[in-house]
Scaffold this motif. Structure first.
Motif, short mmCIF file in Angstrom:
data_model
loop_
_atom_site.label_atom_id
_atom_site.label_comp_id
_atom_site.label_asym_id
_atom_site.label_seq_id
_atom_site.Cartn_x
_atom_site.Cartn_y
_atom_site.Cartn_z
N UNK A 1 0.82 -1.06 0.00
CA UNK A 1 -0.21 0.03 -0.16
C UNK A 1 0.68 1.20 -0.14
N UNK A 2 1.91 1.15 0.75
CA UNK A 2 2.90 2.17 0.74
C UNK A 2 3.31 2.53 -0.93
N UNK A 3 3.78 1.62 -1.62
CA UNK A 3 4.44 1.71 -2.79
C UNK A 3 3.33 2.25 -3.89
N UNK A 4 1.99 1.73 -3.61
CA UNK A 4 0.82 2.46 -4.35
C UNK A 4 0.70 3.95 -4.13
N UNK A 5 0.80 4.24 -2.70
CA UNK A 5 0.61 5.48 -2.09
C UNK A 5 1.70 6.53 -2.62
N UNK A 6 2.98 6.26 -2.67
CA UNK A 6 4.15 7.16 -3.07
C UNK A 6 3.87 7.31 -4.58
N UNK A 7 3.50 6.34 -5.25
CA UNK A 7 3.37 6.37 -6.61
C UNK A 7 2.38 7.44 -6.99
N UNK A 8 1.19 7.38 -6.19
CA UNK A 8 0.15 8.24 -6.86
C UNK A 8 0.39 9.55 -6.39
N UNK A 9 1.08 9.70 -5.07
CA UNK A 9 1.54 11.00 -4.64
C UNK A 9 2.66 11.80 -5.51
N UNK A 10 3.24 11.27 -6.12
CA UNK A 10 4.31 11.55 -7.23
C UNK A 10 3.68 12.30 -8.22
N UNK A 11 2.71 11.34 -8.82
CA UNK A 11 1.84 11.86 -10.02
C UNK A 11 1.09 13.17 -9.50
N UNK A 12 0.37 13.03 -8.46
CA UNK A 12 -0.38 14.27 -8.14
C UNK A 12 0.38 15.52 -7.69
N UNK A 13 1.50 15.27 -7.14
CA UNK A 13 2.45 16.42 -6.86
C UNK A 13 3.01 17.18 -8.20
N UNK A 14 3.60 16.13 -9.19
CA UNK A 14 3.88 16.68 -10.37
C UNK A 14 2.73 17.75 -11.10
N UNK A 15 1.50 17.10 -11.12
CA UNK A 15 0.49 17.82 -11.56
C UNK A 15 0.02 19.02 -11.12
N UNK A 16 0.10 19.07 -9.70
CA UNK A 16 -0.20 20.24 -9.15
C UNK A 16 1.04 21.22 -9.06
N UNK A 17 2.28 21.08 -9.18
CA UNK A 17 3.41 21.98 -9.25
C UNK A 17 3.38 22.42 -10.73
N UNK A 18 2.85 21.41 -11.66
CA UNK A 18 3.02 22.18 -13.15
C UNK A 18 2.15 23.24 -13.44
N UNK A 19 0.73 23.10 -12.79
CA UNK A 19 -0.15 23.91 -12.80
C UNK A 19 0.14 25.23 -11.93
N UNK A 20 0.72 25.29 -10.80
CA UNK A 20 1.28 26.27 -10.06
C UNK A 20 2.41 27.01 -10.79
#
Length: 214
Positions: free
Chosen positions: A97-116
């Protein structure tokens, strides 16, 4: 203590890198220790305490922020707590579950900071400045809203799936106090980090987006 200041003062690409790369590296190394070795109950309790502290701090501290990048810093602190839930379990299900969580977190963070990063080109700095975004750039407003809703764990987005697997692993290993704390802090985070999409969609033109200085 220093994370929001660093997020605010650093260039956005550097902030995005610091938000993702060190966490992946740390969690990868600890995962190797937990897979190829073992840790006792004392270290597991330390992981559990740190997880709860990170979730509470990230949720509560984000409520008082007025700038766009600072809530992302506190959300990052909270997500470290959510992801650390996998280590608190001390089971292979927790690591998965940790590996799934960190993979999804990385994708969300890249998307968020690209928009910022795109918004910073129009000198959007404060959350109130997002009020005109839905009219001037509706695609960015919708994308940003979906990303932030996923960040706080609104179903059926990817962020919800990440937290579901982590909390389910916590309940499976008997950490019955850890999962409710995660749920409560997620609800608080819905109000704190959810201000960004709420203002961008319904806040009204509180600020006029300006072209960058030449």
């Amino acid at each position: 203590m220093w994370a929001p200041d660093i997020y605010e003062g650093s260039p956005t690409p550097v902030t995005a890198f610091l938000s993702i790369a060190p966490k992946i590296s740390i969690f990868a190394n600890i995962s190797r220790v937990s897979i190829y070795g073992s840790y006792g109950a004392t270290l597991q309790q330390i992981f559990c305490f740190c997880s709860i502290a990170s979730m509470i701090l990230g949720a509560l501290a984000a409520m008082a922020q007025t700038k766009v990048k600072r809530p992302l810093a506190h959300s990052s602190i909270g997500h470290v707590g959510y992801i650390r839930t996998g280590f608190s379990c001390g089971t292979i299900e927790g690591i998965q579950s940790l590996l799934i969580g960190i993979f999804i977190y990385a994708l969300m963070t890249i998307d968020a900071f690209a928009i910022v990063l795109a918004l910073r080109q129009t000198r959007v700095k404060y959350i109130a400045d997002l009020g005109a975004l839905a009219k001037t750039n509706p695609i960015s407003a919708i994308t940003f809203s979906i990303t932030m809703f996923s960040y706080v764990g609104i179903p059926p987005l990817a962020g919800f799936c990440s937290k579901f697997y982590l909390f389910f692993a916590a309940l499976g290993c008997g950490a019955y106090f850890l999962a409710p704390v995660g749920v409560v802090t997620s609800v608080i985070g819905c109000w704190a980090a959810g201000r960004l999409p709420r203002v961008s969609q319904f806040g009204g033109p509180k600020a006029v987006l300006r072209a960058p200085d030449t």
